[in-house]
Write a protein that holds these residues in place. Sequence first.
Motif, PDB file in Angstrom:
ATOM      1  N   TYR A  89      11.610   8.754  -5.416  1.00 42.78           N
ATOM      2  CA  TYR A  89      11.190   9.207  -4.085  1.00 42.78           C
ATOM      3  C   TYR A  89      11.242   8.058  -3.086  1.00 42.78           C
ATOM      4  N   HIS A  90      10.707   6.913  -3.502  1.00 44.33           N
ATOM      5  CA  HIS A  90      10.670   5.739  -2.617  1.00 44.33           C
ATOM      6  C   HIS A  90      12.073   5.226  -2.313  1.00 44.33           C
ATOM      7  N   ALA A  91      12.934   5.178  -3.318  1.00 42.12           N
ATOM      8  CA  ALA A  91      14.300   4.688  -3.127  1.00 42.12           C
ATOM      9  C   ALA A  91      15.092   5.607  -2.199  1.00 42.12           C
ATOM     10  N   THR A  92      14.878   6.922  -2.355  1.00 48.59           N
ATOM     11  CA  THR A  92      15.572   7.884  -1.482  1.00 48.59           C
ATOM     12  C   THR A  92      15.134   7.717  -0.032  1.00 48.59           C
ATOM     13  N   LYS A  93      13.842   7.540   0.179  1.00 51.24           N
ATOM     14  CA  LYS A  93      13.317   7.378   1.532  1.00 51.24           C
ATOM     15  C   LYS A  93      13.851   6.118   2.211  1.00 51.24           C
ATOM     16  N   HIS A  94      14.029   5.052   1.413  1.00 50.17           N
ATOM     17  CA  HIS A  94      14.413   3.763   2.000  1.00 50.17           C
ATOM     18  C   HIS A  94      15.861   3.383   1.707  1.00 50.17           C
ATOM     19  N   ASP A  95      16.599   4.279   1.022  1.00 50.95           N
ATOM     20  CA  ASP A  95      18.036   4.103   0.805  1.00 50.95           C
ATOM     21  C   ASP A  95      18.362   2.801   0.078  1.00 50.95           C
ATOM     22  N   PHE A  96      17.792   2.616  -1.111  1.00 49.98           N
ATOM     23  CA  PHE A  96      18.176   1.473  -1.936  1.00 49.98           C
ATOM     24  C   PHE A  96      18.211   1.896  -3.404  1.00 49.98           C
ATOM     25  N   SER A  97      18.572   0.972  -4.282  1.00 48.01           N
ATOM     26  CA  SER A  97      18.808   1.280  -5.688  1.00 48.01           C
ATOM     27  C   SER A  97      17.523   1.692  -6.410  1.00 48.01           C
ATOM     28  N   HIS A  98      17.524   2.910  -6.924  1.00 51.02           N
ATOM     29  CA  HIS A  98      16.382   3.411  -7.672  1.00 51.02           C
ATOM     30  C   HIS A  98      16.213   2.634  -8.974  1.00 51.02           C
ATOM     31  N   GLU A  99      17.297   2.337  -9.693  1.00 56.16           N
ATOM     32  CA  GLU A  99      17.210   1.675 -10.998  1.00 56.16           C
ATOM     33  C   GLU A  99      16.575   0.294 -10.884  1.00 56.16           C
ATOM     34  N   PHE A 100      16.968  -0.462  -9.861  1.00 58.11           N
ATOM     35  CA  PHE A 100      16.421  -1.800  -9.693  1.00 58.11           C
ATOM     36  C   PHE A 100      14.925  -1.743  -9.403  1.00 58.11           C
ATOM     37  N   PHE A 101      14.528  -0.846  -8.510  1.00 62.09           N
ATOM     38  CA  PHE A 101      13.120  -0.752  -8.151  1.00 62.09           C
ATOM     39  C   PHE A 101      12.291  -0.229  -9.318  1.00 62.09           C
ATOM     40  N   LEU A 102      12.867   0.682 -10.112  1.00 56.46           N
ATOM     41  CA  LEU A 102      12.157   1.228 -11.261  1.00 56.46           C
ATOM     42  C   LEU A 102      11.825   0.122 -12.261  1.00 56.46           C
ATOM     43  N   ARG A 103      12.754  -0.796 -12.505  1.00 55.85           N
ATOM     44  CA  ARG A 103      12.494  -1.901 -13.428  1.00 55.85           C
ATOM     45  C   ARG A 103      11.317  -2.747 -12.933  1.00 55.85           C
ATOM     46  N   SER A 104      11.248  -2.959 -11.626  1.00 57.38           N
ATOM     47  CA  SER A 104      10.132  -3.725 -11.054  1.00 57.38           C
ATOM     48  C   SER A 104       8.814  -2.981 -11.227  1.00 57.38           C
ATOM     49  N   LEU A 105       8.843  -1.671 -10.987  1.00 57.09           N
ATOM     50  CA  LEU A 105       7.627  -0.874 -11.126  1.00 57.09           C
ATOM     51  C   LEU A 105       7.118  -0.864 -12.562  1.00 57.09           C
ATOM     52  N   LEU A 106       8.046  -0.725 -13.507  1.00 60.92           N
ATOM     53  CA  LEU A 106       7.640  -0.637 -14.910  1.00 60.92           C
ATOM     54  C   LEU A 106       6.987  -1.925 -15.402  1.00 60.92           C
ATOM     55  N   LYS A 107       7.313  -3.054 -14.787  1.00 62.29           N
ATOM     56  CA  LYS A 107       6.662  -4.315 -15.152  1.00 62.29           C
ATOM     57  C   LYS A 107       5.172  -4.276 -14.835  1.00 62.29           C
ATOM     58  N   PHE A 108       4.808  -3.434 -13.860  1.00 65.51           N
ATOM     59  CA  PHE A 108       3.399  -3.297 -13.464  1.00 65.51           C
ATOM     60  C   PHE A 108       2.799  -2.000 -14.022  1.00 65.51           C
ATOM     61  N   GLY A 109       3.475  -1.416 -15.004  1.00 67.75           N
ATOM     62  CA  GLY A 109       3.087  -0.098 -15.503  1.00 67.75           C
ATOM     63  C   GLY A 109       1.684  -0.012 -16.071  1.00 67.75           C
ATOM     64  N   ALA A 110       1.134  -1.133 -16.558  1.00 69.20           N
ATOM     65  CA  ALA A 110      -0.202  -1.106 -17.154  1.00 69.20           C
ATOM     66  C   ALA A 110      -1.310  -1.293 -16.121  1.00 69.20           C
ATOM     67  N   GLN A 111      -0.947  -1.608 -14.888  1.00 63.83           N
ATOM     68  CA  GLN A 111      -1.949  -1.887 -13.856  1.00 63.83           C
ATOM     69  C   GLN A 111      -2.466  -0.596 -13.221  1.00 63.83           C
ATOM     70  N   PRO A 112      -3.671  -0.608 -12.654  1.00 66.10           N
ATOM     71  CA  PRO A 112      -4.168   0.569 -11.925  1.00 66.10           C
ATOM     72  C   PRO A 112      -3.240   0.925 -10.765  1.00 66.10           C
ATOM     73  N   ILE A 113      -3.191   2.205 -10.442  1.00 65.14           N
ATOM     74  CA  ILE A 113      -2.392   2.686  -9.318  1.00 65.14           C
ATOM     75  C   ILE A 113      -3.350   3.180  -8.240  1.00 65.14           C
ATOM     76  N   ARG A 114      -3.297   2.554  -7.071  1.00 68.05           N
ATOM     77  CA  ARG A 114      -4.126   2.982  -5.939  1.00 68.05           C
ATOM     78  C   ARG A 114      -3.230   3.721  -4.949  1.00 68.05           C
ATOM     79  N   ILE A 115      -3.571   4.979  -4.671  1.00 67.51           N
ATOM     80  CA  ILE A 115      -2.803   5.795  -3.725  1.00 67.51           C
ATOM     81  C   ILE A 115      -3.670   5.998  -2.493  1.00 67.51           C
ATOM     82  N   GLU A 116      -3.204   5.487  -1.377  1.00 64.33           N
ATOM     83  CA  GLU A 116      -4.025   5.405  -0.170  1.00 64.33           C
ATOM     84  C   GLU A 116      -3.332   6.109   0.990  1.00 64.33           C
ATOM     85  N   LEU A 117      -4.105   6.834   1.786  1.00 62.65           N
ATOM     86  CA  LEU A 117      -3.552   7.479   2.976  1.00 62.65           C
ATOM     87  C   LEU A 117      -3.220   6.426   4.025  1.00 62.65           C
TER      88      LEU A 117
END
Length: 266
Positions: free
Chosen positions: A64-92
């Motif tokens: 979703y984020h990659a589509t909105k900002h027009d960049f590589s989903h695979e590259f960003f996914l690898r970065s996200l997965l490195k933080f996969g064990a951390q809490p996720i804060r979703i803020e308005l």
Amino acid sequence: MEIVLRDNLILVTTDFDTLNTQWMKDFLNHHSRGMLFLPKAVMVFRNEILAQQREVFINQLSQYHATKHDFSHEFFLRSLLKFGAQPIRIELNKQEEPQEIKVNLYAYNSDTVLISLEYPNSWILSYLRSQLEVYVERGTDISLVLDVSDYKAKARLERALDKRHVLHYQIKYSYNNRFMSKLYSDFAKYSFGSLCQEEEDAQKNHFYAVLQCPVGASQNKLRDNYKRLAKAYHPDKILQEAPHMVEHYTQKFQLLQEAYSALKII
């Protein structure tokens, strides 16, 4: 949507429409029991049982984020997965106009309470479930029936009802004049003195548990445990951490002080 990767969490800043997309709601509904609800955000902590759902969500979030900002989903996914064990804060990302949600409370008797909404609202119901899940006997998309047959359940219900703001919703609780008298009718069989004594004993036992000591532990044991725990939970040790962690350590430190002050004079 903006995503910031920090050492101690994944911060997702988004609008309310995105928060209400089905893939986002599915993930949050799975984690409702262990979710921290804040006035403008929700915090989701890692749960090993739900590891698969978490990985699916991170993949959807990256796409979703990659589509909105027009960049590589695979590259960003690898970065996200490195933080996969951390809490996720979703803020308005903006303060929505507060929306009042009416919630009705009804006591069938001293053991059973019905909580009902006028209209379905998954966020308010998720909040109530996160606080009261262990006491829920049954429920629908607009109601929960609770077993509050012991004083701990009643105390938990009271704490849950103290919170009036979830995301941009403002909860307005309503109940009839007989609600309190029905809910606490069992206490009528106690004398004032016996009730006070039971509460005092329960509080004392709770303080022993806070200090991780058996009931009736010696003053030396109380003092040693207090010093060890106070050192471990001193807020000054984590001033650079996330605000919720600082608040947690501060509350724990204050509770340790309260418990030791109460027990050292017994």
